[in-house]
Design an enzyme around this catalytic site. Structure first.
Site, PDB file in Angstrom:
ATOM      1  N   LYS A   1       0.846  -1.197   0.000  1.00 30.86           N
ATOM      2  CA  LYS A   1       0.000   0.000   0.000  1.00 30.86           C
ATOM      3  C   LYS A   1       0.880   1.245   0.000  1.00 30.86           C
ATOM      4  O   LYS A   1       1.914   1.279   0.692  1.00 30.86           O
ATOM      5  CB  LYS A   1      -0.913  -0.019   1.229  1.00 30.86           C
ATOM      6  CG  LYS A   1      -1.980   1.071   1.242  1.00 30.86           C
ATOM      7  CD  LYS A   1      -2.883   0.943   2.476  1.00 30.86           C
ATOM      8  CE  LYS A   1      -4.012   1.948   2.462  1.00 30.86           C
ATOM      9  NZ  LYS A   1      -4.896   1.818   3.655  1.00 30.86           N
TER      10      LYS A   1
ATOM     11  N   SER B   1      -9.744   1.448   2.536  1.00 27.90           N
ATOM     12  CA  SER B   1      -8.918   2.263   1.677  1.00 27.90           C
ATOM     13  C   SER B   1      -7.807   1.486   0.966  1.00 27.90           C
ATOM     14  O   SER B   1      -7.234   2.003   0.009  1.00 27.90           O
ATOM     15  CB  SER B   1      -8.290   3.391   2.494  1.00 27.90           C
ATOM     16  OG  SER B   1      -7.413   2.875   3.475  1.00 27.90           O
TER      17      SER B   1
ATOM     18  N   SER C   1      -9.921  -0.758   6.743  1.00 29.48           N
ATOM     19  CA  SER C   1      -9.307  -0.557   5.420  1.00 29.48           C
ATOM     20  C   SER C   1      -8.568  -1.764   4.852  1.00 29.48           C
ATOM     21  O   SER C   1      -8.200  -1.751   3.678  1.00 29.48           O
ATOM     22  CB  SER C   1      -8.371   0.647   5.453  1.00 29.48           C
ATOM     23  OG  SER C   1      -9.118   1.835   5.471  1.00 29.48           O
TER      24      SER C   1
END
Lengths: 434, 110
Positions: free
Chosen positions: A32, A107, A131
């Site tokens: 990420k 996310s 997330s």
């Protein structure tokens, strides 16, 4: 790749240790883009950090590389982790490999979608209010949110420190657990990490991958009514069928009540926004990040830099957090949110006196269509109803595919007591074996 | 719902259209944006005022939360104050938009 899912913000290779042995040797991992990688830009999905190149790597990245995994790229994400769909990214939305007209969740949407699309064996996400679990559920893969303090956050660009953890995403429970084995453990560079030999009741020799043995005979599964009420019927049916299969494998289920979770979304957003307003104060365009061309003084230049660099959702959260902490509102919002957080924690503690794990839908809804929730932030926040209580209570949780509804993936969430990752992994592995 | 006395008068008039019980007016949005050093365009102020009304209205439900004892198991984590190498000056400055003689260059103070 037939469809461009917009999985990566930056495609770059960081080679793993070629001499390493073990389950992650030769594995590929997508990271990420809020997790620092030395020499590879780390944007947090924001225009603010579009050119930021970290001078050091996060502890989790170093541990994966030492274990032989090769980083293949930095994945798309909601800006600074603020979103449930990966649509708030300054680099455009990611599409869901299960249905390209729908969002992958957020996310950590790029991370889950990269695994689902077969572009990486593993991925790292960060989970502040769901997330990791949300995109795992929406993309039909496995995501683990570890207990607060199990995994180092050194090198993670902070959004809401009291809530967030880095967690692995993979195609199976065992692979995600093997990644957790590698990234877990104390780190002198993160004072919130715990040494499990000093934690009462924790197993310092835990092997998470070995716990994925599918043995749920005699396991007690709590089913909280509050986390099913109001969920989409198709999601509820799919999750109930998965829980029934656990029963068929020898688990016992019992209905429980967690009345505090009705306030979890409110408490979560007040606390997360308050912490965000403080954390993101560092982005002033002086030491790092893009700076607006401004003739103004210090304050005007900062305000213009932040106007240009931040997207709407980030501004919304900074402003609401500032508001909730301001004189006259601090007691009304922030103090009450801390009360709610303590109440949620106590509710879970009491529940775990009687049950081993707690099962619910990960997300109360099926994946949104692209653009569907972008103009209605409150609607997006409400989708976090089942994931945020776990962060408020600092507990471990996993999202495992429960099946499909209308051709779309549905995730089952399993929550365990503090530092009992092994039990949630064991239960999840039984869900995928059915 | 205003935290400064000077923003009450005009602000309430601004928020007259579509105001509900938890309405936030444009003045308040501008005030908070100013505190947070975020410049906003006028249309953004209007959008945020509407959205903040909805979101803060939803947060009102926190009033129903009972006062709860907070038993945090928090301990201080200490370590010896050993000197270790950190970033070099070059590394620390590598992401700055403007530097001079090994220093960051910021905007003018006034």
């Amino acid at each position: 790749m037939a469809t461009d899912y917009n999985l990566f913000i930056t495609e770059a290779t960081i080679d793993g240790d070629a001499d390493a042995e073990g389950p992650l040797a030769d594995a590929t991992v997508a990271v990420k883009d809020n997790i620092s990688t030395e020499g590879v830009r780390t944007t947090c999905g924001s225009e603010m950090l579009a050119d930021y190149v970290p001078p050091y790597s996060a502890t989790v990245v170093d541990r994966l590389i030492d274990a032989g995994a090769t980083v293949v790229g930095k994945t798309n994400m909601d800006e600074f982790g603020m979103g449930t769909t990966t649509e708030t990214s300054a680099f455009g939305p990611t599409r869901n490999p299960a249905d390209p007209e729908r969002v992958p969740g957020g996310s950590s949407g790029g991370s889950a979608a990269a695994v689902a699309a077969g572009e990486a064996d593993l991925a790292l996400g960060s989970d502040t209010g769901g997330s990791v679990r949300c995109p795992a559920a929406f993309c039909g893969v496995v995501g683990i949110k570890p207990t607060y303090g199990l995994v180092s956050r050194y090198g993670l660009v902070a959004y809401a420190n009291s809530l967030e953890q880095i967690g692995p995403i993979a195609g199976s429970v065992e692979e995600a657990a093997a990644a957790l084995d590698v990234i877990a453990g104390p780190d002198p560079n993160d004072g919130t990490t715990r040494d499990l030999s000093e934690v009462e009741g924790a197993d310092p020799d835990a092997s998470y991958a070995a716990a994925a043995d599918g043995d749920v005979d005699g396991l007690t599964v709590g089913v909280p009514t509050e986390l099913f009420d109001g969920a989409d019927e198709r999601v509820v049916e799919t999750v109930e069928a998965a829980i029934a299969d656990l029963e068929a494998q020898g688990a016992e289920t019992t209905e429980i009540s967690l009345p505090s979770v009705e306030h979890a979304v409110q408490a979560y957003y007040v606390i997360a926004m308050a912490e965000a307003s403080s954390n993101l104060a560092r982005f002033d365009g002086v030491r790092y990040g893009n700076r607006a061309e401004s003739d103004g003084n210090w304050n005007e230049s900062f305000a213009e830099t932040r106007e240009e660099g931040f997207g709407a959702e980030v501004k919304r959260r900074i402003l609401l957090g500032t508001y909730a902490l301001s004189a006259g509102y601090h007691d009304k919002y922030y103090e009450k949110a801390q009360d709610a957080r303590a109440w949620v924690r106590r509710d879970f503690e009491e529940a775990f006196a009687d049950v081993d794990v707690i099962a619910s839908p990960t997300m109360p809804v099926l994946p949104f269509e692209l653009g569907e929730s972008l103009d209605d932030p409150l609607r997006m926040y409400l989708a976090d109803a089942n994931t945020t209580p776990v962060n408020l209570a600092n507990l471990p949780a996993i999202s495992v595919p429960a099946g499909e509804a209308d051709g779309l993936p549905v995730g089952l969430q399993l929550v365990g007591p503090k530092f009992d990752e092994e039990t949630v992994i064991r239960a999840a592995s039984a869900v995928e074996e059915r | 719902m205003s935290d400064t006395s000077e923003s009450t008068g005009d602000a309430e008039a601004d928020a007259a259209d579509g105001a509900d019980t938890s309405a936030v007016d444009a003045e308040e949005v501008r005030h908070v944006a100013d505190l947070a050093r975020v410049r906003l365009a006028d249309d953004e102020v209007e959008t945020f005022a509407d959205q903040f009304g909805d979101i803060l209205g939803y947060f009102e439900a926190l009033d129903e939360v009972p006062e709860t004892e907070r038993e945090e198991e928090l301990v201080n984590v200490m370590r010896p104050d050993d000197v270790k190498s950190g970033l070099t000056q070059e590394e620390a400055l590598s992401n700055a938009e403007e530097t001079e003689d090994g220093y960051f260059v910021g905007p003018k103070v006034s």
